[in-house]
Write a protein that holds these residues in place. Structure first.
Motif, PDB file in Angstrom:
ATOM      1  N   ARG A 235     -35.513 -40.270  33.911  1.00 13.22           N
ATOM      2  CA  ARG A 235     -36.288 -41.114  34.820  1.00 13.22           C
ATOM      3  C   ARG A 235     -35.443 -42.248  35.383  1.00 13.22           C
ATOM      4  N   ALA A 236     -35.443 -42.401  36.692  1.00  7.89           N
ATOM      5  CA  ALA A 236     -34.800 -43.546  37.330  1.00  7.89           C
ATOM      6  C   ALA A 236     -35.717 -44.756  37.223  1.00  7.89           C
ATOM      7  N   SER A 237     -35.188 -45.937  37.545  1.00 13.83           N
ATOM      8  CA  SER A 237     -36.011 -47.140  37.498  1.00 13.83           C
ATOM      9  C   SER A 237     -35.814 -47.957  38.769  1.00 13.83           C
ATOM     10  N   VAL A 238     -36.836 -48.712  39.122  1.00 15.97           N
ATOM     11  CA  VAL A 238     -36.745 -49.637  40.248  1.00 15.97           C
ATOM     12  C   VAL A 238     -36.214 -50.953  39.700  1.00 15.97           C
ATOM     13  N   ALA A 239     -34.943 -51.210  39.934  1.00 15.61           N
ATOM     14  CA  ALA A 239     -34.310 -52.415  39.393  1.00 15.61           C
ATOM     15  C   ALA A 239     -34.690 -53.657  40.185  1.00 15.61           C
ATOM     16  N   ARG A 240     -35.031 -53.483  41.465  1.00 14.63           N
ATOM     17  CA  ARG A 240     -35.488 -54.590  42.303  1.00 14.63           C
ATOM     18  C   ARG A 240     -36.342 -53.997  43.415  1.00 14.63           C
ATOM     19  N   SER A 241     -37.492 -54.579  43.651  1.00 14.55           N
ATOM     20  CA  SER A 241     -38.389 -54.084  44.696  1.00 14.55           C
ATOM     21  C   SER A 241     -37.987 -54.643  46.054  1.00 14.55           C
ATOM     22  N   GLY A 242     -38.201 -53.841  47.075  1.00  7.91           N
ATOM     23  CA  GLY A 242     -37.906 -54.267  48.434  1.00  7.91           C
ATOM     24  C   GLY A 242     -38.615 -53.382  49.429  1.00  7.91           C
ATOM     25  N   THR A 243     -38.510 -53.721  50.714  1.00 10.34           N
ATOM     26  CA  THR A 243     -39.268 -53.010  51.748  1.00 10.34           C
ATOM     27  C   THR A 243     -38.422 -52.480  52.898  1.00 10.34           C
ATOM     28  N   ASP A 244     -37.202 -52.994  53.078  1.00  6.82           N
ATOM     29  CA  ASP A 244     -36.432 -52.662  54.286  1.00  6.82           C
ATOM     30  C   ASP A 244     -35.455 -51.501  54.105  1.00  6.82           C
ATOM     31  N   THR A 245     -34.796 -51.445  52.957  1.00  9.30           N
ATOM     32  CA  THR A 245     -33.782 -50.424  52.697  1.00  9.30           C
ATOM     33  C   THR A 245     -33.724 -50.156  51.199  1.00  9.30           C
ATOM     34  N   THR A 246     -33.412 -48.916  50.830  1.00  5.46           N
ATOM     35  CA  THR A 246     -33.226 -48.556  49.426  1.00  5.46           C
ATOM     36  C   THR A 246     -31.741 -48.454  49.116  1.00  5.46           C
ATOM     37  N   LEU A 247     -31.282 -49.190  48.129  1.00  4.65           N
ATOM     38  CA  LEU A 247     -29.929 -49.048  47.607  1.00  4.65           C
ATOM     39  C   LEU A 247     -30.018 -48.192  46.348  1.00  4.65           C
ATOM     40  N   ILE A 248     -29.304 -47.075  46.318  1.00  2.00           N
ATOM     41  CA  ILE A 248     -29.355 -46.137  45.200  1.00  2.00           C
ATOM     42  C   ILE A 248     -28.020 -46.202  44.470  1.00  2.00           C
ATOM     43  N   ALA A 249     -28.053 -46.522  43.170  1.00  2.95           N
ATOM     44  CA  ALA A 249     -26.812 -46.711  42.427  1.00  2.95           C
ATOM     45  C   ALA A 249     -26.994 -46.268  40.986  1.00  2.95           C
ATOM     46  N   TYR A 250     -25.894 -46.210  40.248  1.00  2.51           N
ATOM     47  CA  TYR A 250     -25.934 -45.899  38.820  1.00  2.51           C
ATOM     48  C   TYR A 250     -24.728 -46.546  38.146  1.00  2.51           C
ATOM     49  N   GLY A 251     -24.855 -46.742  36.839  1.00  2.49           N
ATOM     50  CA  GLY A 251     -23.742 -47.267  36.056  1.00  2.49           C
ATOM     51  C   GLY A 251     -23.213 -48.597  36.575  1.00  2.49           C
ATOM     52  N   PRO A 252     -21.881 -48.716  36.739  1.00  5.06           N
ATOM     53  CA  PRO A 252     -21.280 -50.005  37.091  1.00  5.06           C
ATOM     54  C   PRO A 252     -21.635 -50.490  38.488  1.00  5.06           C
ATOM     55  N   SER A 253     -22.191 -49.609  39.335  1.00  4.02           N
ATOM     56  CA  SER A 253     -22.535 -50.016  40.697  1.00  4.02           C
ATOM     57  C   SER A 253     -23.894 -50.687  40.798  1.00  4.02           C
ATOM     58  N   VAL A 254     -24.699 -50.608  39.744  1.00  2.00           N
ATOM     59  CA  VAL A 254     -26.034 -51.215  39.803  1.00  2.00           C
ATOM     60  C   VAL A 254     -25.962 -52.740  39.926  1.00  2.00           C
ATOM     61  N   PRO A 255     -25.164 -53.452  39.108  1.00  2.00           N
ATOM     62  CA  PRO A 255     -25.077 -54.904  39.302  1.00  2.00           C
ATOM     63  C   PRO A 255     -24.567 -55.281  40.689  1.00  2.00           C
ATOM     64  N   THR A 256     -23.659 -54.496  41.242  1.00  2.00           N
ATOM     65  CA  THR A 256     -23.156 -54.769  42.588  1.00  2.00           C
ATOM     66  C   THR A 256     -24.261 -54.603  43.619  1.00  2.00           C
ATOM     67  N   ALA A 257     -25.071 -53.561  43.452  1.00  2.00           N
ATOM     68  CA  ALA A 257     -26.197 -53.349  44.360  1.00  2.00           C
ATOM     69  C   ALA A 257     -27.203 -54.489  44.263  1.00  2.00           C
ATOM     70  N   LEU A 258     -27.449 -54.950  43.058  1.00  2.00           N
ATOM     71  CA  LEU A 258     -28.380 -56.068  42.874  1.00  2.00           C
ATOM     72  C   LEU A 258     -27.833 -57.349  43.510  1.00  2.00           C
ATOM     73  N   ALA A 259     -26.524 -57.571  43.392  1.00  2.00           N
ATOM     74  CA  ALA A 259     -25.913 -58.746  44.025  1.00  2.00           C
ATOM     75  C   ALA A 259     -26.026 -58.652  45.537  1.00  2.00           C
ATOM     76  N   ALA A 260     -25.852 -57.457  46.084  1.00  2.01           N
ATOM     77  CA  ALA A 260     -25.999 -57.267  47.531  1.00  2.01           C
ATOM     78  C   ALA A 260     -27.438 -57.525  47.971  1.00  2.01           C
ATOM     79  N   ALA A 261     -28.395 -57.064  47.176  1.00  2.00           N
ATOM     80  CA  ALA A 261     -29.805 -57.292  47.516  1.00  2.00           C
ATOM     81  C   ALA A 261     -30.140 -58.778  47.492  1.00  2.00           C
ATOM     82  N   ALA A 262     -29.577 -59.493  46.519  1.00  2.00           N
ATOM     83  CA  ALA A 262     -29.813 -60.936  46.448  1.00  2.00           C
ATOM     84  C   ALA A 262     -29.214 -61.643  47.656  1.00  2.00           C
ATOM     85  N   ALA A 263     -28.012 -61.223  48.065  1.00  2.00           N
ATOM     86  CA  ALA A 263     -27.383 -61.833  49.238  1.00  2.00           C
ATOM     87  C   ALA A 263     -28.167 -61.510  50.507  1.00  2.00           C
TER      88      ALA A 263
END
Length: 366
Positions: A235-263
């Motif tokens: 099962r995948a998880s929704v690490a951060r909710s959003g409405t405009d675009t989905t960033l799909i990542a795994y492993g070491p790229s997840v924190p990077t995706a979260l940082a991009a979403a925050a920015a």
């Protein structure tokens, strides 16, 4: 073993109830700062306590506790019959694990670094992955191959490969890629319990990252899921909710995706982050639901982009969500070159700026 998993609403409810009950029973302890390394170590300790057939071995995993000290204390606690060092021979390590698994044990073996596993790949592809099918189900292969992988540690050549595509392409293997401390524990316990062989990819640059986690609650949660016969496998998880675009990542790229979403949020753009968690089996349901909601997607991974897990994710999303897409799916990956020297890896690895550039390129104009 199917490469795709579908989770019913009933299963979701049962797992959620078990999780809530487990969390409530250990609320007195409460969450504490825990590293990913500690969570993985604790998962092995708890699995070895729960099942005497679980053994751990590999190069320098005994008294040294492994290159990254992930197996620290296991030999002292369980003795050198259950956690022991092997010769520097990866093919021999995996071959021995195959024989042990065929005879009722549950070996958990460690490859020191991602590229060090290549000498064992023939054993993995020809025997580990095929034994269950070759014997018409008569012989199970309950073994876990732990592989510290990916970059971000300033390592040299052969120490920072992202080799997940080789394993994901090999039918008969499960491939897990945790990104969080809690998932390091959860997924390793599930991997050790599995009667199928699991490639367990550990993002080495996240070993010393910390989260507030209650390890006792996770232990109780696992016990409750075992008792109920329902797990969160695949099962995948929704690490951060959003409405405009989905960033799909795994492993070491997840924190990077979260940082991009925050920015992006600071610029008024809402990005949802999906943590794949399990590459095989793959959770199409969660990924598709997110992309159908946002209409746009970017897949992020450190591995090379050509013929990659990222490519497979793009293909699956395009097949399942074509009529919902407002723009072509983008990939932000490592470049198609051998892993660079340490001083150059920051150019190679996907970063926040490259992710945001990909998001900006998603045809926002009407």
């Amino acid at each position: 073993m199917s490469p795709t998993v579908a989770i019913s609403s009933q299963a979701n409810g049962n797992v959620s109830a078990a999780t809530a009950q487990a969390a409530a029973s250990s609320a007195a302890n409460g969450p504490q700062p825990v590293t990913l390394a500690k969570a993985i170590n604790t998962a092995m300790v708890d699995a070895m306590n729960a099942d005497k057939s679980v053994v751990v071995f590999g190069e320098d995993v005994g008294m040294l506790g492994g290159v990254f000290r992930i197996t620290d204390g296991l030999t002292k606690t369980f003795g050198d019959q259950r956690c022991f060092d092997t010769p520097l021979a990866e093919s021999g390590i995996v071959g021995m694990a195959v024989g042990m698994a065929m005879n009722g044990m549950r070996p958990v073996i460690e490859m020191q670094f991602d590229a060090f596993a290549y000498p064992a790949f023939e054993q993995i592809a020809s025997h580990v992955a095929k034994m269950h099918n070759r014997t018409k189900g008569a012989v199970k292969m309950p073994m876990v191959i732990r592989i510290p992988y990916a970059g971000g540690i300033g390592g040299v050549e052969h120490h920072c490969d992202s080799s997940e595509a080789y394993y994901a392409h090999t039918a008969g293997l499960k491939v897990y890629a945790p990104a969080t401390v809690a998932d390091g524990y959860r997924l390793l316990r599930e991997a050790i319990d599995s009667d199928d062989p699991v490639i367990f990819l550990e993002p080495k640059k996240l070993y010393w990252s910390k989260d507030l986690v209650d390890l006792e609650a996770l232990k109780s949660e696992h016990a409750a899921q075992v008792a109920s016969g329902i797990s969160s496998e695949g099962r995948a998880s929704v690490a951060r909710s959003g409405t405009d675009t989905t960033l799909i990542a795994y492993g070491p790229s997840v924190p990077t995706a979260l940082a991009a979403a925050a920015a992006a949020a600071e610029e008024g753009r809402s990005l949802e982050v999906i943590d794949i968690r399990s590459i095989v089996p793959f959770d199409d349901e969660t990924v598709n639901a997110s992309v159908r909601k946002t209409g746009r997607a970017v897949v992020i991974a450190e591995a090379h982009g050509f013929a990659s897990v990222a490519s497979e994710i793009v293909a699956r999303v395009q097949e399942n969500c074509f009529h919902y897409l407002a723009a072509p799916i983008r990939r932000v990956t490592g470049f198609d070159v051998p892993y660079p020297a340490p001083k150059l890896e920051h150019y190679y690895l996907p970063g926040v700026d490259r992710i945001l550039d990909a998001v900006d390129d998603l045809q926002w104009e009407d």
